[in-house]
Scaffold this motif. Structure first.
Motif, PDB file in Angstrom:
ATOM      1  N   PHE B 190       0.877  -1.168   0.000  1.00  0.00           N
ATOM      2  CA  PHE B 190       0.000   0.000   0.000  1.00  0.00           C
ATOM      3  C   PHE B 190       0.920   1.224   0.000  1.00  0.00           C
ATOM      4  N   VAL B 191       0.797   2.059  -1.005  1.00  0.00           N
ATOM      5  CA  VAL B 191       1.766   3.150  -1.161  1.00  0.00           C
ATOM      6  C   VAL B 191       1.039   4.473  -1.350  1.00  0.00           C
ATOM      7  N   TRP B 192       1.453   5.466  -0.586  1.00  0.00           N
ATOM      8  CA  TRP B 192       0.973   6.835  -0.784  1.00  0.00           C
ATOM      9  C   TRP B 192       2.124   7.656  -1.335  1.00  0.00           C
ATOM     10  N   HIS B 193       1.812   8.572  -2.251  1.00  0.00           N
ATOM     11  CA  HIS B 193       2.811   9.466  -2.795  1.00  0.00           C
ATOM     12  C   HIS B 193       2.082  10.699  -3.308  1.00  0.00           C
ATOM     13  N   PRO B 194       2.770  11.866  -3.288  1.00  0.00           N
ATOM     14  CA  PRO B 194       2.096  13.045  -3.846  1.00  0.00           C
ATOM     15  C   PRO B 194       1.687  12.858  -5.313  1.00  0.00           C
ATOM     16  N   ARG B 195       2.487  12.026  -6.045  1.00  0.00           N
ATOM     17  CA  ARG B 195       2.171  11.804  -7.469  1.00  0.00           C
ATOM     18  C   ARG B 195       1.844  10.335  -7.696  1.00  0.00           C
ATOM     19  N   PRO B 196       1.119  10.054  -8.801  1.00  0.00           N
ATOM     20  CA  PRO B 196       0.801   8.636  -9.091  1.00  0.00           C
ATOM     21  C   PRO B 196       2.073   7.834  -9.328  1.00  0.00           C
ATOM     22  N   LEU B 197       2.100   6.620  -8.832  1.00  0.00           N
ATOM     23  CA  LEU B 197       3.227   5.704  -9.057  1.00  0.00           C
ATOM     24  C   LEU B 197       2.717   4.508  -9.862  1.00  0.00           C
ATOM     25  N   GLY B 198       3.223   4.378 -11.082  1.00  0.00           N
ATOM     26  CA  GLY B 198       2.754   3.322 -11.963  1.00  0.00           C
ATOM     27  C   GLY B 198       3.426   1.991 -11.677  1.00  0.00           C
ATOM     28  N   THR B 199       2.963   0.982 -12.391  1.00  0.00           N
ATOM     29  CA  THR B 199       3.476  -0.379 -12.198  1.00  0.00           C
ATOM     30  C   THR B 199       4.981  -0.446 -12.433  1.00  0.00           C
ATOM     31  N   ALA B 200       5.468   0.310 -13.413  1.00  0.00           N
ATOM     32  CA  ALA B 200       6.901   0.264 -13.735  1.00  0.00           C
ATOM     33  C   ALA B 200       7.757   0.692 -12.544  1.00  0.00           C
ATOM     34  N   VAL B 201       7.302   1.672 -11.799  1.00  0.00           N
ATOM     35  CA  VAL B 201       8.055   2.150 -10.636  1.00  0.00           C
ATOM     36  C   VAL B 201       8.164   1.046  -9.592  1.00  0.00           C
ATOM     37  N   ILE B 202       7.049   0.371  -9.374  1.00  0.00           N
ATOM     38  CA  ILE B 202       7.040  -0.701  -8.374  1.00  0.00           C
ATOM     39  C   ILE B 202       7.910  -1.863  -8.858  1.00  0.00           C
ATOM     40  N   ALA B 203       7.780  -2.198 -10.153  1.00  0.00           N
ATOM     41  CA  ALA B 203       8.567  -3.309 -10.710  1.00  0.00           C
ATOM     42  C   ALA B 203      10.064  -3.016 -10.585  1.00  0.00           C
ATOM     43  N   ASP B 204      10.447  -1.759 -10.803  1.00  0.00           N
ATOM     44  CA  ASP B 204      11.865  -1.382 -10.641  1.00  0.00           C
ATOM     45  C   ASP B 204      12.320  -1.605  -9.210  1.00  0.00           C
ATOM     46  N   ALA B 205      11.493  -1.212  -8.276  1.00  0.00           N
ATOM     47  CA  ALA B 205      11.857  -1.357  -6.859  1.00  0.00           C
ATOM     48  C   ALA B 205      12.001  -2.828  -6.493  1.00  0.00           C
ATOM     49  N   VAL B 206      11.090  -3.650  -7.021  1.00  0.00           N
ATOM     50  CA  VAL B 206      11.155  -5.093  -6.748  1.00  0.00           C
ATOM     51  C   VAL B 206      12.443  -5.668  -7.332  1.00  0.00           C
ATOM     52  N   GLU B 207      12.796  -5.200  -8.525  1.00  0.00           N
ATOM     53  CA  GLU B 207      14.001  -5.719  -9.175  1.00  0.00           C
ATOM     54  C   GLU B 207      15.249  -5.293  -8.401  1.00  0.00           C
ATOM     55  N   ARG B 208      15.193  -4.104  -7.832  1.00  0.00           N
ATOM     56  CA  ARG B 208      16.342  -3.595  -7.065  1.00  0.00           C
ATOM     57  C   ARG B 208      16.645  -4.504  -5.876  1.00  0.00           C
ATOM     58  N   ALA B 209      15.625  -5.091  -5.344  1.00  0.00           N
ATOM     59  CA  ALA B 209      15.791  -5.979  -4.177  1.00  0.00           C
ATOM     60  C   ALA B 209      15.809  -7.434  -4.623  1.00  0.00           C
ATOM     61  N   TYR B 210      16.502  -7.694  -5.723  1.00  0.00           N
ATOM     62  CA  TYR B 210      16.442  -9.006  -6.373  1.00  0.00           C
ATOM     63  C   TYR B 210      16.888 -10.148  -5.454  1.00  0.00           C
ATOM     64  N   ASP B 211      17.744  -9.821  -4.451  1.00  0.00           N
ATOM     65  CA  ASP B 211      18.285 -10.894  -3.606  1.00  0.00           C
ATOM     66  C   ASP B 211      17.501 -11.101  -2.321  1.00  0.00           C
ATOM     67  N   THR B 212      16.358 -10.438  -2.209  1.00  0.00           N
ATOM     68  CA  THR B 212      15.540 -10.567  -0.998  1.00  0.00           C
ATOM     69  C   THR B 212      14.241 -11.278  -1.340  1.00  0.00           C
ATOM     70  N   PRO B 213      13.943 -12.389  -0.671  1.00  0.00           N
ATOM     71  CA  PRO B 213      12.663 -13.052  -0.940  1.00  0.00           C
ATOM     72  C   PRO B 213      11.505 -12.108  -0.642  1.00  0.00           C
ATOM     73  N   ILE B 214      10.442 -12.236  -1.394  1.00  0.00           N
ATOM     74  CA  ILE B 214       9.290 -11.344  -1.203  1.00  0.00           C
ATOM     75  C   ILE B 214       8.784 -11.433   0.226  1.00  0.00           C
ATOM     76  N   ALA B 215       8.847 -12.628   0.812  1.00  0.00           N
ATOM     77  CA  ALA B 215       8.357 -12.796   2.181  1.00  0.00           C
ATOM     78  C   ALA B 215       9.100 -11.889   3.164  1.00  0.00           C
ATOM     79  N   ASP B 216      10.347 -11.573   2.860  1.00  0.00           N
ATOM     80  CA  ASP B 216      11.156 -10.734   3.760  1.00  0.00           C
ATOM     81  C   ASP B 216      11.179  -9.273   3.329  1.00  0.00           C
ATOM     82  N   LEU B 217      10.585  -8.962   2.170  1.00  0.00           N
ATOM     83  CA  LEU B 217      10.698  -7.608   1.618  1.00  0.00           C
ATOM     84  C   LEU B 217       9.527  -6.761   2.096  1.00  0.00           C
ATOM     85  N   ASP B 218       9.566  -6.394   3.405  1.00  0.00           N
ATOM     86  CA  ASP B 218       8.392  -5.699   3.921  1.00  0.00           C
ATOM     87  C   ASP B 218       8.268  -4.248   3.447  1.00  0.00           C
ATOM     88  N   THR B 219       9.376  -3.658   2.989  1.00  0.00           N
ATOM     89  CA  THR B 219       9.255  -2.346   2.349  1.00  0.00           C
ATOM     90  C   THR B 219      10.008  -2.375   1.033  1.00  0.00           C
TER      91      THR B 219
END
Lengths: 163, 239
Positions: B190-219
């Protein structure tokens, strides 16, 4: 178990309530908040009783109790009265009022779950495995979270000592 | 490895004799275990003293959030990338319940309810659901901006559960999703931001944390400055 009667539910409370109360006390850090969480937990359990299949009552109640205790942390911030019951404290002889404000600010800035981790680990002496079990997460996740929180607390304590 | 739950049951007198004998033997063989068991027993025993009276309502109260449920009308959305179809419902309540829960600094005030067999239950950081359950959420905005909700599966597939929605200060965004039978764990951000954040932004962030299992990626790391987020871990059970 969808037909849990009031009498049966009261029996459930008598039988398992102490364990839920012990966990709530450990998370909340004081009896008043813990008992509020306990009451809310069993009220939630009563409302959700039709969903309960009767197989693991303690696990069910502890999950509800944990969530209720975290809600109390969210509302009450019990560390305001004594943050050093939640994070490792400087020597009481050298403690300044600003240290208390800083500690409260640190605890305010983390999630209730994180504050609970700190309390359980350092004030209550729970093992990493216990915390992981209670929060239904991995031990690795608990360790990493505590390391990050400890790191922030250490920075704070160093700043106090340098002042 | 022994569980705290087992020790609690022992302290409550809920274990069968064979299990008790086994634990007693373990205590005799392992002083560290004995110390742990004694501590748990002491905590539970102390908590049993003057156990407060349980006050149940005279009639079963429905939670305030129940009024939201009548307004749902499910919409079907096509699945993406060969995944199971998720039925996605957007709720636009005319009068959401007034919430007194304060927004937590550095985090987002999110309420999540799981509806199983028509019964709602409020959820915490980890949600265990069954296929066909409905997950409802309410995100309180810390200030005027946008709220968006993304689901990231264990295989790191990102799905948009709530498109960026403008919210006023003190406002909130609500949504609901019908859960499919995806077997792996997933995180809902669940993300709040002054501007809209599209899927690409989230996908980039997920890719940045490539070595962290999703279960442990609380932020999600590296979201645009000013983003405030919170996540829950969503697991499936077939029980």
């Amino acid at each position: 178990m969808s037909g849990l009667t009031r009498a049966e539910f009261h029996e459930l409370y008598a039988g398992y309530g102490p364990a839920a109360r012990a966990s709530c006390r450990a998370i909340c850090g004081n009896e008043a908040d813990a008992d509020e969480a306990l009451q809310e937990a069993f009220l939630s359990a009563w409302r959700a009783r039709k969903r309960f299949d009767g197989r693991h009552p303690l696990a069910w109640l502890q999950t509800i109790g944990r969530n209720a205790a975290l809600q109390v942390l969210r509302k009450r911030r019990p560390w305001v009265d004594d943050p050093f019951a939640w994070i490792k404290a400087p020597d009481p002889a050298t403690r300044q009022p600003q240290h208390t404000l800083d500690a409260v600010r640190l605890l305010d800035s983390v999630r209730p779950e994180d504050a609970a981790y700190l309390r359980l680990r350092y004030a209550e002496g729970w093992r990493i495995g216990e915390i992981a079990e209670h929060f239904e997460t991995s031990q690795r996740s608990v360790r990493r979270k505590l390391e990050r929180l400890e790191h922030r607390a250490r920075i704070l304590v160093r700043a106090w000592e340098a002042a | 490895m022994e569980r705290r739950l087992t020790l609690e049951q022992w302290a409550l007198g809920k274990l069968p004799p064979a299990a008790v004998a086994e634990l007693e033997q373990r205590c005799a063989d392992d002083p560290d275990f004995a110390e742990w068991a004694a501590r748990v027993r002491s905590e539970v025993t102390a908590a049993a003293v003057d156990l407060p009276m349980l006050r149940l309502p005279a009639e079963v109260d429905e939670p305030a959030a129940a009024s939201w449920f009548d307004r749902f009308s499910p919409l079907a959305l096509a699945g993406a990338a060969g995944l199971a179809v998720i039925a996605f419902t957007i709720l636009l309540p005319s009068a959401p319940p007034v919430q007194q829960t304060p927004t937590w600094r550095g985090s987002l005030d999110v309420q999540v309810h799981l509806i199983h067999a028509g019964e709602p239950s409020e959820q915490g950081a980890i949600v265990t659901a069954r296929p066909g359950d409905r997950l409802q959420f309410r995100v309180a905005a810390p200030a005027a901006g946008t709220v968006q909700v993304y689901d990231v599966q264990a295989d790191r597939t990102v799905q948009q559960w709530l498109a960026p929605r403008p919210v006023a200060a003190q406002g909130a965004a609500n949504g609901a999703v019908l859960l499919d039978d995806y077997a792996g764990g997933e995180r809902v951000y669940f993300v709040w931001h002054p501007r809209p954040l599209g899927t690409a932004v989230i996908a980039d962030a997920v890719e940045r944390a490539y070595d962290t299992p999703i279960a442990d990626l609380d932020t999600l790391p590296g979201l645009p400055k000013g983003a405030v987020q919170r996540s829950i871990l969503l697991l499936r059970t077939t029980e």
